[in-house]
Design a protein around this motif. Structure first.
Motif, mmCIF file in Angstrom:
data_model
loop_
_atom_site.group_PDB
_atom_site.id
_atom_site.type_symbol
_atom_site.label_atom_id
_atom_site.label_comp_id
_atom_site.label_asym_id
_atom_site.label_seq_id
_atom_site.Cartn_x
_atom_site.Cartn_y
_atom_site.Cartn_z
ATOM 1 N N THR A 205 0.850 -1.196 0.000
ATOM 2 C CA THR A 205 0.000 0.000 0.000
ATOM 3 C C THR A 205 0.881 1.239 0.000
ATOM 4 O O THR A 205 2.074 1.178 0.306
ATOM 5 C CB THR A 205 -0.943 0.027 1.222
ATOM 6 N N VAL A 224 -5.770 -10.110 5.347
ATOM 7 C CA VAL A 224 -6.805 -9.278 5.962
ATOM 8 C C VAL A 224 -6.125 -8.259 6.866
ATOM 9 O O VAL A 224 -5.101 -8.554 7.488
ATOM 10 C CB VAL A 224 -7.832 -10.120 6.752
ATOM 11 N N SER A 227 -7.847 -0.801 8.071
ATOM 12 C CA SER A 227 -7.350 0.429 7.468
ATOM 13 C C SER A 227 -8.281 1.581 7.798
ATOM 14 O O SER A 227 -9.494 1.402 7.949
ATOM 15 C CB SER A 227 -7.237 0.263 5.948
ATOM 16 N N THR A 234 -11.971 0.157 9.333
ATOM 17 C CA THR A 234 -12.724 -1.036 8.945
ATOM 18 C C THR A 234 -11.763 -2.066 8.366
ATOM 19 O O THR A 234 -10.593 -1.781 8.130
ATOM 20 C CB THR A 234 -13.830 -0.683 7.931
ATOM 21 N N TYR A 236 -10.307 -4.799 5.612
ATOM 22 C CA TYR A 236 -10.177 -5.015 4.181
ATOM 23 C C TYR A 236 -9.483 -6.347 3.916
ATOM 24 O O TYR A 236 -8.770 -6.886 4.775
ATOM 25 C CB TYR A 236 -9.362 -3.889 3.533
ATOM 26 N N TYR A 238 -6.877 -7.931 1.101
ATOM 27 C CA TYR A 238 -5.933 -7.611 0.014
ATOM 28 C C TYR A 238 -5.608 -8.896 -0.733
ATOM 29 O O TYR A 238 -5.220 -9.896 -0.133
ATOM 30 C CB TYR A 238 -4.657 -6.993 0.590
ATOM 31 N N GLN A 245 -7.912 -4.657 -3.409
ATOM 32 C CA GLN A 245 -8.411 -4.786 -2.052
ATOM 33 C C GLN A 245 -9.895 -4.487 -2.012
ATOM 34 O O GLN A 245 -10.409 -3.729 -2.843
ATOM 35 C CB GLN A 245 -7.643 -3.876 -1.104
ATOM 36 N N ARG A 246 -10.578 -5.099 -1.063
ATOM 37 C CA ARG A 246 -12.022 -4.901 -0.936
ATOM 38 C C ARG A 246 -12.394 -4.834 0.533
ATOM 39 O O ARG A 246 -11.710 -5.409 1.397
ATOM 40 C CB ARG A 246 -12.796 -6.030 -1.611
ATOM 41 N N ARG A 247 -13.459 -4.124 0.801
ATOM 42 C CA ARG A 247 -13.959 -4.016 2.161
ATOM 43 C C ARG A 247 -14.656 -5.319 2.545
ATOM 44 O O ARG A 247 -15.436 -5.871 1.764
ATOM 45 C CB ARG A 247 -14.925 -2.841 2.259
ATOM 46 N N LEU A 248 -14.376 -5.827 3.740
ATOM 47 C CA LEU A 248 -14.933 -7.109 4.147
ATOM 48 C C LEU A 248 -16.295 -6.979 4.813
ATOM 49 O O LEU A 248 -17.207 -7.753 4.510
ATOM 50 C CB LEU A 248 -13.967 -7.815 5.106
ATOM 51 N N SER A 250 -19.573 -4.631 5.729
ATOM 52 C CA SER A 250 -20.332 -3.409 5.417
ATOM 53 C C SER A 250 -21.045 -2.946 6.683
ATOM 54 O O SER A 250 -22.159 -3.372 6.990
ATOM 55 C CB SER A 250 -21.349 -3.680 4.304
#
Length: 440
Positions: A205, A224, A227, A234, A236, A238, A245-248, A250
């Motif tokens: 990153t 995981v 960040s 929250t 994420y 990777y 990367q995505r948010r785990l 919501s």
């Protein structure tokens, strides 16, 4: 991921079957005080050739140096380096001059070779001999791409280590951690990954958002972490293959302290809502979280047992941070730490026999105890040691050490004796290490 290293079933006559009996071995309990002397001369090459990684004769010297460093860093071996040993020829790789090696004081001998193959790959041959018995203990060959030649060296070191100690390998593995720079109170924190010896370092990153507590998934393709993207902490995921990367989870609530289950299906994490913090479980693919704890106070830091049946976590429900164990479904929650002081960041050993933790009592130290809470042992004695993570074989722990007053942190490792402690090199300061599994 494509397998870039594989054992060779047969590499001409050099990699034939070997005798099963061995007469030299390392005592992994007592070996620290008297490490085994082992000779590791530079590895020759059948024919000097240029490769994208360099000349094969130079690679032979470098492979031997890496094997030497790996075995020395384990604390169980006292390698005799190239400057103490005479060079060997290709013929001597399979027919050692045992009288000479015996005169060096070495009990074991590692020889090998590096060869360029016609398809652009390299072969690293690795042979282990008992000098006293004048017998071959094992041999392995590894085919690697030139870019991954160091992995051939680590695989060779793992072969020697496992044959002489009876323990599992751990040198061909990686560490993900938080790389830090900048003044105290205004640190730039980036995800970084490297080999367990500090080589092949790269940033994941860019430092625009603070990252914390990265944790490897068992199959190595995902990490995981927490960040502060948009100042909203929250979790994420990777993906190492794609770099995406995505948010785990919501949720608008604070989510933190992620850790992946041994089968890679679930992520334990903590979520704070309505003034209470509890441990939750969610699919690695996302979805609705399932709550596992519901006590008043802060429950966090969950880590699965190797079989996935139990979870260790920390909680202040008793008035101070202590360690608890529960079933994977959240039932049967029981306190296991009673040694005085506070306990944090528990993580279950891959062997299943121990739980590592941070002990807070005046200073921060790394310790271990049994899953039932017995046999507590403190392994380090510095001022600010925390965040332990296990090597793949469960013998060594990595952690980070913060200097008193400076706020600067470095990565360290210590084995279960508490004697063999060393700093792991990083280009900048480092914290929150997570030791990944063996690479395929």
């Amino acid at each position: 991921m494509r397998k870039i290293i594989k054992p060779i079933v047969a590499i001409a006559a050099m990699l034939a079957a070997v005798p099963a009996a061995a007469q030299v071995e390392v005592d992994v309990v007592g070996g620290i005080s008297a490490p085994m002397p082992i000779a590791i001369p530079p590895m020759p090459t059948p024919a000097g050739q240029q490769t994208p990684a360099g000349a094969t004769d130079a690679l032979g010297r470098q492979v031997a140096e890496i094997v030497t460093a790996d075995l020395r860093n384990s604390g169980l071996f006292r390698p005799l380096g190239a400057d103490q040993l005479r060079a060997v020829s290709m013929d001597q790789v399979t027919a050692p001059d045992f009288p000479y090696w015996g005169s060096t004081g070495a009990q074991a001998l590692v020889e090998g070779f590096v060869r360029a193959n016609g398809d652009g790959t390299l072969t690293v041959g690795c042979y282990l001999y008992d000098v006293f018995a004048k017998t071959e203990l094992t041999r392995q060959g590894f085919v690697v791409s030139p870019a991954d030649w160091r992995r051939g060296a680590h695989k060779c070191a793992d072969t020697v280590y496992t044959r002489l100690t009876g323990e599992g390998p751990y040198f061909d593995s990686r560490i993900v951690y938080v790389s830090e720079t900048g003044p105290k109170g205004k640190r730039i924190k980036r995800l970084a990954i490297m080999d367990q010896d500090g080589a092949n370092h790269r940033f994941l990153t860019n430092g625009q958002s603070i990252v914390l507590t990265p944790r490897f998934a068992p199959k190595q393709q995902q990490i995981v972490y927490m960040s502060y993207v948009g100042d909203k902490p929250t979790i994420y995921v990777y993906d190492l293959g794609s770099g995406t990367q995505r948010r785990l989870v919501s949720s608008n609530n604070l989510t933190f302290a992620p850790r992946v289950s041994p089968d890679g299906r679930w992520v334990l994490f903590s979520m704070a809502q309505a003034g209470n913090t509890d441990v939750y479980r969610v699919s690695i693919d996302g979805g609705s979280p399932h709550r596992l704890t519901d006590s008043a106070g802060i429950d966090t830091g969950g880590s699965y047992s190797p079989d996935g049946s139990k979870i260790v976590f920390e909680s202040d429900r008793s008035g101070s941070q202590q360690l608890y164990v529960m079933n994977a479904d959240g039932s049967n929650q029981q306190r296991i730490s009673f040694g005085g002081g506070r306990y944090a960041t528990p993580v279950w050993s891959p062997r299943g026999d121990l739980i590592a933790f941070t002990k807070m009592s005046g200073s921060f130290r790394i310790g271990v105890m049994s899953p039932s809470g017995g046999g507590e042992k403190i392994l380090t004695e510095a001022w600010g040691d925390e965040g332990p993570s296990w090597s793949p074989n469960g013998r060594v722990l990595t952690f980070f050490r913060t200097g008193q007053g400076s706020g600067k942190a470095d990565l360290w490792s210590v084995d279960l004796t508490g004697v063999n402690e060393r700093q792991i090199p990083t280009p900048l300061d480092g914290s929150d290490p997570s030791w990944g599994p063996l690479r395929p």
